[in-house]
Design an enzyme around this catalytic site. Structure first.
Site, PDB file in Angstrom:
ATOM      1  N   GLU A 195       1.158 -21.847  16.020  1.00  0.00           N
ATOM      2  CA  GLU A 195       1.033 -22.974  15.094  1.00  0.00           C
ATOM      3  C   GLU A 195       2.378 -23.692  15.068  1.00  0.00           C
ATOM      4  OE1 GLU A 195       0.010 -24.131  10.453  1.00  0.00           O
ATOM      5  OE2 GLU A 195       0.010 -22.018  11.066  1.00  0.00           O
ATOM      6  N   ARG A 246       2.338  -5.860  16.298  1.00  0.00           N
ATOM      7  CA  ARG A 246       3.350  -6.917  16.336  1.00  0.00           C
ATOM      8  C   ARG A 246       4.748  -6.288  16.393  1.00  0.00           C
ATOM      9  NH1 ARG A 246       2.428  -9.995  10.903  1.00  0.00           N
ATOM     10  NH2 ARG A 246       3.825 -11.463  11.938  1.00  0.00           N
ATOM     11  N   LYS A 292       7.922 -16.593   8.960  1.00  0.00           N
ATOM     12  CA  LYS A 292       8.328 -17.996   9.084  1.00  0.00           C
ATOM     13  C   LYS A 292       8.688 -18.579   7.719  1.00  0.00           C
ATOM     14  CE  LYS A 292       5.966 -19.700  13.231  1.00  0.00           C
ATOM     15  NZ  LYS A 292       4.936 -20.646  13.707  1.00  0.00           N
TER      16      LYS A 292
END
Length: 557
Positions: free
Chosen positions: A35, A259, A269
């Protein structure tokens, strides 16, 4: 068999089984779907290396697809930074795509679900929707709008698209199972109203698909064979499969891996954006940030990051990786590639009293003794006045001090053996000069003195020295898991940046270029800062120390 099964990770095992069964005609097509709402970080690097690496290994392709379904947080700046990061890491994508490319198709998919009685427009507020969904142990209840007719839902959905309703007034939901133990299947949201300017489509759209709706359908549109996500998407997979099945489109399949979690680091983020906006760091590319652009500016190499991602492997279980492994990977790489140079960060003047005043001679040193052939040599000017590190001299040294002290001898790197004879102090008792004599017959490479010394120190010739700024970067946080703290910003390491305004470097560093690694002999690995260096001021960032100083501190505890 394409490879030794013992060496395969679980995703490679799946792919090789698919190839054997000629599933998807034996083709492999992956995608990296960021994104564009921030800069990529080291966690994304793991996903990049995995997706592109699998495609390379199995003669497939990887698409770069921007998941641009939230116009409020997305910017073209982030799109460009993401593309630059992927290229810098050494990868090239097959196609550059955007979820916004599929807005018309996704809208048509939503209409199809409505027509099949599998989606409806809900006027409930977000709070009401959450309350009606129930709990993990209690089934949900239908809202008053769940049984609207197909015709009414089609009309309302078209009016949502036309901008008739304000943000939050209505949503489109899938009609699945309000009693499902998987909360993601309790009539999940598919579309929401957002009157916001999109960085690519402008003001054309007033409704935008939710990630869970756009993700799988975009994969299917592109014929992605292996959609690789992180573990938090495991409970989303049944919805991913349900939507593809009901729409009767290409059967992309989702697979999940652990992850990357690093200690002494935050990867969110949202938290990284806080650090940027609140000026705790100098932008997304601050060398203390875990962003790829920050690591690049700090002096990390693409090879070191790829090596790191390959070393940590692909797992099904979450764990925390020691950031020391990342630092090990860059040391390992720079030891083989970084050119050796001399720089003095805390200078004190050394005068060789028996060397002719005003005389200069040119010495030589290998660029990299670890590389085959040393990668050539550079010239190093030498004179009677030198800068040395203040820590390399002690007036009253302890035992086993092998550097410079009154009456002791050391070798000057690439030069001569010297002996300390005297010191000069100012009125406050601070040493301002160290006076030494040298042995003319002890020149490096031509030494006939027969004298062996245990210490070697670096230096820079005073009349030839170039003044540079040096920035000593360290870990941004003082605790292993800053994200777990109530206020993660309270754990910022106050010593994460030390700026030395007037260090002295050998003149060859005038030719330094950003991205090239240099080992400042005995001080660490450095690179020229790409952002603040000017023609009048060279700024060097410390990439990493020569040794793991943090491990040493932990052993003390």
């Amino acid at each position: 068999m394409l490879n030794d099964e013992k060496s395969l990770n679980f995703i490679e095992e799946i792919i090789e089984e698919d190839i054997r069964n000629e599933k998807h005609a034996g083709k492999v097509l992956t995608r990296f779907p960021p994104e564009p709402n921030g800069y990529l970080h080291i966690g994304h690097a793991k996903s990049i290396v995995l997706n592109f690496g699998l495609a390379q290994k199995y003669n497939g392709r990887t698409n770069l697809r921007f998941d641009d379904t939230n116009p409020v947080t997305e910017e073209t700046e982030y799109v460009e930074s993401i593309k630059n990061d992927i290229k810098w890491l050494g990868f090239r994508w097959a196609e550059e795509l955007y979820t916004s490319d599929y807005f018309e198709t996704l809208y048509a998919f939503a209409v199809k679900l409505i027509e099949k009685g599998l989606a409806y427009v809900d006027d409930s507020s977000s709070e009401e929707i959450a309350a009606f969904k129930g709990t993990p142990t209690e089934p949900g209840k239908p809202t008053p709008y769940r049984d609207r007719s197909v015709a009414e839902n089609l009309r309302l959905f078209a009016e949502m698209r036309d901008g008739k309703y304000p943000d939050g007034d209505k949503v489109l939901r899938a009609k699945i199972d309000l009693a499902s133990p998987n909360m993601h299947l309790r009539d999940p949201l598919l579309y929401r109203i957002k009157h916001a300017h999109h960085h690519r489509t402008g003001n054309k759209w007033r409704i935008y698909p939710m990630y869970d709706f756009a993700h799988g359908q975009s994969d299917s549109i592109e014929n992605i064979t292996h959609s690789i996500c992180t573990l938090e998407f495991v409970p989303h997979r049944p919805l991913y499969d349900w939507l593809i099945d009901q729409l009767e489109i290409f059967p992309s399949k989702q697979y999940e891996f652990a992850r990357l979690n690093l200690n002494y680091t935050v990867m969110s983020k949202r938290k990284l954006l806080q650090l940027v906006n609140e000026k705790y760091v100098d932008g997304w590319d601050d060398p203390r940030m875990p962003t790829i652009s920050g690591l690049r500016r700090r002096g990390y190499t693409p090879a070191s990051i790829r090596n790191f991602c390959e070393r940590i492997g692909v797992a099904k279980r979450e764990n925390i990786i020691d950031v020391g492994l990342l630092e090990f990977c860059i040391r390992e790489d720079l030891n083989q590639t970084a050119w050796r140079r001399m720089a003095v960060l805390d200078p004190v003047k050394l005068v060789i009293t028996n060397y002719p005043a005003g005389q200069t001679e040119t010495l030589t040193g290998e660029n990299n003794p670890e590389a085959e052939g040393g990668e050539g040599e550079r010239s190093i000017p030498f004179s009677s006045e030198l800068w040395i590190e203040r820590e390399d001299f002690m007036e009253n040294p302890p035992k086993k001090f092998f550097r410079l002290a009154p009456g002791l001898m050391v070798r000057l790197k690439h030069a001569y053996i010297i002996k300390c004879e005297d010191v000069v102090k100012d009125a406050a008792g601070n040493i301002t000069e160290i006076h030494c004599t040298y042995l003319p017959e002890s020149k490096s490479g031509e030494d006939t003195s027969g004298i062996k010394v245990k210490g070697t120190i670096h230096w820079v010739s005073v009349p030839h020295a170039k003044t540079v700024e040096v920035r000593l970067y360290d870990r941004l946080f003082n605790v292993e898991n800053p994200a777990a703290e109530t206020d993660f910003k309270s754990t910022i390491n106050p010593d994460s940046l030390q700026i030395i305004k007037n260090a002295y470097a050998e003149p060859d560093l005038l030719h330094a270029v950003p991205g090239k690694g240099y080992q400042f002999i005995r001080k660490g690995y450095f690179t020229l800062d790409s952002k603040t260096t000017t023609a009048d001021k060279l700024v060097f960032n410390r990439t990493v120390t020569l040794r793991d100083t943090w491990a040493k501190e932990l052993r003390k505890e």
